[in-house]
Motif scaffolding. Structure first.
Motif, short mmCIF file in Angstrom:
data_model
loop_
_atom_site.label_atom_id
_atom_site.label_comp_id
_atom_site.label_asym_id
_atom_site.label_seq_id
_atom_site.Cartn_x
_atom_site.Cartn_y
_atom_site.Cartn_z
N GLY A 1 -54.79 8.89 18.06
CA GLY A 1 -55.11 10.16 17.76
C GLY A 1 -54.86 10.79 16.63
N PHE B 1 -56.68 8.65 13.86
CA PHE B 1 -57.89 9.09 14.01
C PHE B 1 -58.56 10.37 13.35
N SER B 2 -57.62 11.37 13.26
CA SER B 2 -58.22 12.58 12.82
C SER B 2 -57.74 12.77 11.27
N ALA C 1 -62.85 11.28 8.02
CA ALA C 1 -62.03 11.78 8.76
C ALA C 1 -62.31 13.54 9.01
N ALA D 1 -67.30 13.29 9.28
CA ALA D 1 -67.82 12.13 9.77
C ALA D 1 -68.99 11.81 9.27
N SER E 1 -69.81 4.72 13.46
CA SER E 1 -69.50 6.26 14.19
C SER E 1 -68.16 6.13 14.82
N LYS E 2 -67.94 7.38 15.42
CA LYS E 2 -66.71 7.86 15.96
C LYS E 2 -66.84 8.25 17.27
N ASP E 3 -65.95 7.83 17.99
CA ASP E 3 -65.78 8.10 19.40
C ASP E 3 -64.48 9.12 19.59
N TYR E 4 -64.81 10.47 19.43
CA TYR E 4 -63.61 11.23 19.80
C TYR E 4 -62.70 11.33 20.83
N ALA E 5 -63.38 10.84 22.07
CA ALA E 5 -62.84 10.64 23.16
C ALA E 5 -61.90 9.48 23.15
N LYS E 6 -62.25 8.46 22.50
CA LYS E 6 -61.22 7.07 22.60
C LYS E 6 -60.62 7.08 21.42
N ASN E 7 -60.64 7.82 20.36
CA ASN E 7 -59.95 7.62 19.15
C ASN E 7 -60.45 6.23 18.42
#
Length: 125
Positions: A26, A29-30, A53, A56, A71-77
């Motif tokens: 996490g 990812f952020s 970061a 997006a 693309s990014k999946d914020y729930a799955k990092n």
């Protein structure tokens, strides 16, 4: 510690589609821009796409921008690289790298000091 794990590669036929994944923590990812690069047989590592970061926003190499989507999946990092209409010249090891956010997304591999182990994509004609 920054850790990146790529997956999703394999042996596919020309014209197929594929989704590559780059799983991170996490914090990574952020906090980091994520770039996808590839290295074909006997070739240097080349930039494919990157995603910010901060907002997006995305950047693509001209040679792939019509067929690749990041693309990014914020729930799955996780950062994805979707590839459509695969061609034999897409055959390469695909790597994701993490780099500190910059004003513009970088296509220089030196700006991504952290790398995953890579995932092999082989496209048969």
């Amino acid at each position: 510690q920054v850790q990146l794990v790529e997956s999703g590669g394999g042996l596919v036929q020309a014209g197929d589609s594929l989704r590559l994944s780059c799983a991170t923590s996490g914090r990574t990812f952020s906090s980091y821009n994520i770039g996808w690069f590839r290295q074909g047989p006997g070739k240097e590592r080349e930039f494919v796409a990157a995603i910010s970061a901060l907002d997006a926003s995305a950047s693509y190499a001209d040679s792939v921008k019509d067929r690749f989507f990041i693309s990014k999946d914020y729930a799955k990092n996780t950062v994805y690289l979707d590839i459509a209409n695969l061609k034999p010249e897409d055959t390469a090891v695909y790597y994701c790298g993490a780099g500190r956010p910059r004003r513009t997304l970088s296509s220089n591999s030196n700006d991504y000091p952290h790398w995953g182990q890579g995932t092999q994509v082989t496209v048969s004609s």
